[in-house]
Scaffold this motif. Structure first.
Motif, mmCIF file in Angstrom:
data_model
loop_
_atom_site.group_PDB
_atom_site.id
_atom_site.type_symbol
_atom_site.label_atom_id
_atom_site.label_comp_id
_atom_site.label_asym_id
_atom_site.label_seq_id
_atom_site.Cartn_x
_atom_site.Cartn_y
_atom_site.Cartn_z
ATOM 1 N N VAL A 94 -9.075 25.081 61.866
ATOM 2 C CA VAL A 94 -8.385 25.076 60.580
ATOM 3 C C VAL A 94 -8.745 26.329 59.780
ATOM 4 C CG1 VAL A 94 -8.262 23.857 58.360
ATOM 5 C CG2 VAL A 94 -8.123 22.575 60.492
ATOM 6 N N ALA A 95 -10.023 26.704 59.787
ATOM 7 C CA ALA A 95 -10.466 27.888 59.046
ATOM 8 C C ALA A 95 -9.748 29.146 59.539
ATOM 9 C CB ALA A 95 -11.982 28.050 59.148
ATOM 10 N N GLU A 96 -9.545 29.250 60.852
ATOM 11 C CA GLU A 96 -8.823 30.405 61.406
ATOM 12 C C GLU A 96 -7.433 30.514 60.793
ATOM 13 O OE1 GLU A 96 -8.657 30.614 65.690
ATOM 14 O OE2 GLU A 96 -10.769 30.028 65.859
ATOM 15 N N ILE A 97 -6.772 29.402 60.641
ATOM 16 C CA ILE A 97 -5.420 29.399 60.066
ATOM 17 C C ILE A 97 -5.468 29.811 58.603
ATOM 18 C CG2 ILE A 97 -3.448 27.936 59.458
ATOM 19 C CD1 ILE A 97 -4.196 26.308 62.052
ATOM 20 N N PHE A 98 -6.454 29.267 57.862
ATOM 21 C CA PHE A 98 -6.562 29.611 56.443
ATOM 22 C C PHE A 98 -6.906 31.082 56.248
ATOM 23 C CE2 PHE A 98 -7.793 24.947 55.643
ATOM 24 C CZ PHE A 98 -6.455 24.581 55.532
ATOM 25 N N LEU A 99 -7.642 31.662 57.167
ATOM 26 C CA LEU A 99 -7.945 33.089 57.096
ATOM 27 C C LEU A 99 -6.690 33.924 57.352
ATOM 28 C CD1 LEU A 99 -11.394 33.152 58.907
ATOM 29 C CD2 LEU A 99 -10.967 33.672 56.502
ATOM 30 N N GLU A 100 -5.820 33.404 58.196
ATOM 31 C CA GLU A 100 -4.585 34.111 58.529
ATOM 32 C C GLU A 100 -3.573 34.073 57.383
ATOM 33 O OE1 GLU A 100 -1.098 33.751 61.934
ATOM 34 O OE2 GLU A 100 -3.078 32.896 62.335
ATOM 35 N N PHE A 101 -3.669 33.056 56.527
ATOM 36 C CA PHE A 101 -2.743 32.881 55.409
ATOM 37 C C PHE A 101 -3.529 32.839 54.101
ATOM 38 C CE2 PHE A 101 -0.629 31.146 59.131
ATOM 39 C CZ PHE A 101 0.598 31.785 59.065
ATOM 40 N N PRO A 102 -3.952 34.003 53.601
ATOM 41 C CA PRO A 102 -4.827 34.036 52.428
ATOM 42 C C PRO A 102 -4.130 33.730 51.102
ATOM 43 C CG PRO A 102 -4.294 36.259 53.125
ATOM 44 C CD PRO A 102 -3.717 35.335 54.161
ATOM 45 N N ASP A 103 -2.809 33.642 51.088
ATOM 46 C CA ASP A 103 -2.092 33.371 49.840
ATOM 47 C C ASP A 103 -1.910 31.881 49.588
ATOM 48 O OD1 ASP A 103 -1.906 36.054 49.329
ATOM 49 O OD2 ASP A 103 0.097 36.259 50.190
ATOM 50 N N ALA A 162 -17.224 29.971 57.089
ATOM 51 C CA ALA A 162 -16.390 30.577 58.134
ATOM 52 C C ALA A 162 -15.568 31.736 57.592
ATOM 53 C CB ALA A 162 -15.475 29.521 58.755
ATOM 54 N N GLY A 163 -15.686 32.017 56.292
ATOM 55 C CA GLY A 163 -15.010 33.176 55.725
ATOM 56 C C GLY A 163 -13.879 32.884 54.763
ATOM 57 N N VAL A 164 -13.525 31.618 54.579
ATOM 58 C CA VAL A 164 -12.457 31.266 53.652
ATOM 59 C C VAL A 164 -13.036 31.282 52.235
ATOM 60 C CG1 VAL A 164 -10.789 29.502 52.985
ATOM 61 C CG2 VAL A 164 -11.327 29.842 55.410
ATOM 62 N N ALA A 165 -12.415 32.034 51.343
ATOM 63 C CA ALA A 165 -12.942 32.194 49.985
ATOM 64 C C ALA A 165 -13.004 30.857 49.253
ATOM 65 C CB ALA A 165 -12.080 33.178 49.203
ATOM 66 N N SER A 166 -14.167 30.538 48.721
ATOM 67 C CA SER A 166 -14.331 29.281 47.990
ATOM 68 C C SER A 166 -13.484 29.269 46.715
ATOM 69 C CB SER A 166 -15.801 29.019 47.679
ATOM 70 O OG SER A 166 -16.326 30.067 46.908
ATOM 71 N N SER A 167 -13.109 30.434 46.211
ATOM 72 C CA SER A 167 -12.254 30.496 45.014
ATOM 73 C C SER A 167 -10.862 29.920 45.278
ATOM 74 C CB SER A 167 -12.140 31.938 44.530
ATOM 75 O OG SER A 167 -11.534 32.754 45.521
ATOM 76 N N ARG A 168 -10.503 29.777 46.523
ATOM 77 C CA ARG A 168 -9.210 29.194 46.892
ATOM 78 C C ARG A 168 -9.245 27.669 46.907
ATOM 79 N NH1 ARG A 168 -7.880 31.788 52.563
ATOM 80 N NH2 ARG A 168 -6.134 30.340 52.403
ATOM 81 N N MET A 169 -10.427 27.078 46.763
ATOM 82 C CA MET A 169 -10.596 25.642 46.984
ATOM 83 C C MET A 169 -10.852 24.868 45.703
ATOM 84 S SD MET A 169 -13.160 25.716 50.233
ATOM 85 C CE MET A 169 -13.323 27.277 51.101
ATOM 86 N N THR A 170 -10.234 23.685 45.625
ATOM 87 C CA THR A 170 -10.651 22.668 44.678
ATOM 88 C C THR A 170 -11.179 21.516 45.517
ATOM 89 O OG1 THR A 170 -8.443 21.693 44.577
ATOM 90 C CG2 THR A 170 -9.002 23.296 42.885
ATOM 91 N N VAL A 171 -12.258 20.917 45.052
ATOM 92 C CA VAL A 171 -12.948 19.896 45.841
ATOM 93 C C VAL A 171 -13.043 18.617 45.012
ATOM 94 C CG1 VAL A 171 -15.064 19.365 47.087
ATOM 95 C CG2 VAL A 171 -14.271 21.735 46.960
ATOM 96 N N GLU A 172 -12.561 17.517 45.572
ATOM 97 C CA GLU A 172 -12.569 16.242 44.862
ATOM 98 C C GLU A 172 -12.988 15.111 45.788
ATOM 99 O OE1 GLU A 172 -9.173 15.754 41.811
ATOM 100 O OE2 GLU A 172 -8.295 16.830 43.522
ATOM 101 N N GLY A 173 -13.606 14.110 45.201
ATOM 102 C CA GLY A 173 -13.921 12.885 45.912
ATOM 103 C C GLY A 173 -13.137 11.743 45.295
ATOM 104 N N PHE A 174 -12.533 10.924 46.139
ATOM 105 C CA PHE A 174 -11.716 9.812 45.670
ATOM 106 C C PHE A 174 -12.293 8.452 46.033
ATOM 107 C CE2 PHE A 174 -8.816 13.394 45.796
ATOM 108 C CZ PHE A 174 -8.198 13.298 44.566
#
Length: 132
Positions: free
Chosen positions: A35-44, A80-92
């Motif tokens: 999954v990380a590989e895909i997110f690295l390929e699509f940084p937008d 794995a290199g995916v910028a944490s600024s791209r992420m929101t993290v929640e627990g439900f």
């Protein structure tokens, strides 16, 4: 534009957890590597990391456990290199079961993290410009 994708893993590609644990399994790590590989390929894109639990235990504890699970996934893909600024993290917690919590298999399926993907502002602006 304005729509996202919600990734729902199946039992062979999932990010599931042992009972009362937020430790990533070897299988979950392998799936997250892909999954990380895909997110690295699509940084937008922006990522919504969403943790869940089964219904065993009290609500407050499960809410905190689900957040720790989402945090574990976020940290792993950030490492794995995916910028944490791209992420929101929640627990439900146990709020949105996908499976029947009355069975052990259902409970195991509900101990999971799911990932939502949406376009960031730059991608949305580009799509709007192309549409005009």
């Amino acid at each position: 534009v304005g729509e996202g994708i919600h990734i729902i893993f199946d039992d062979k590609s999932g990010v599931n957890f042992a009972f009362d644990s937020s430790d990533l399994t070897a299988e979950a790590k392998s799936n997250l590597d892909k999954v990380a590989e895909i997110f690295l390929e699509f940084p937008d894109t922006n990522l919504m990391i969403q943790g869940y639990t089964d219904s065993v235990g009290n609500d407050d504890y499960n809410l905190k456990l689900s957040k720790r699970r989402a945090d574990a996934v976020s940290k792993y893909i950030a490492d794995a290199g995916v910028a944490s600024s791209r992420m929101t993290v929640e627990g439900f917690g146990e709020a949105a079961p996908r499976f029947d919590n009355a069975t052990k298999d259902g409970q195991a399926g509900n101990r999971r993290v799911e990932i939502g993907v949406s376009a960031n502002k730059e991608m949305i602006d580009d799509a709007k410009a192309q549409a005009n």
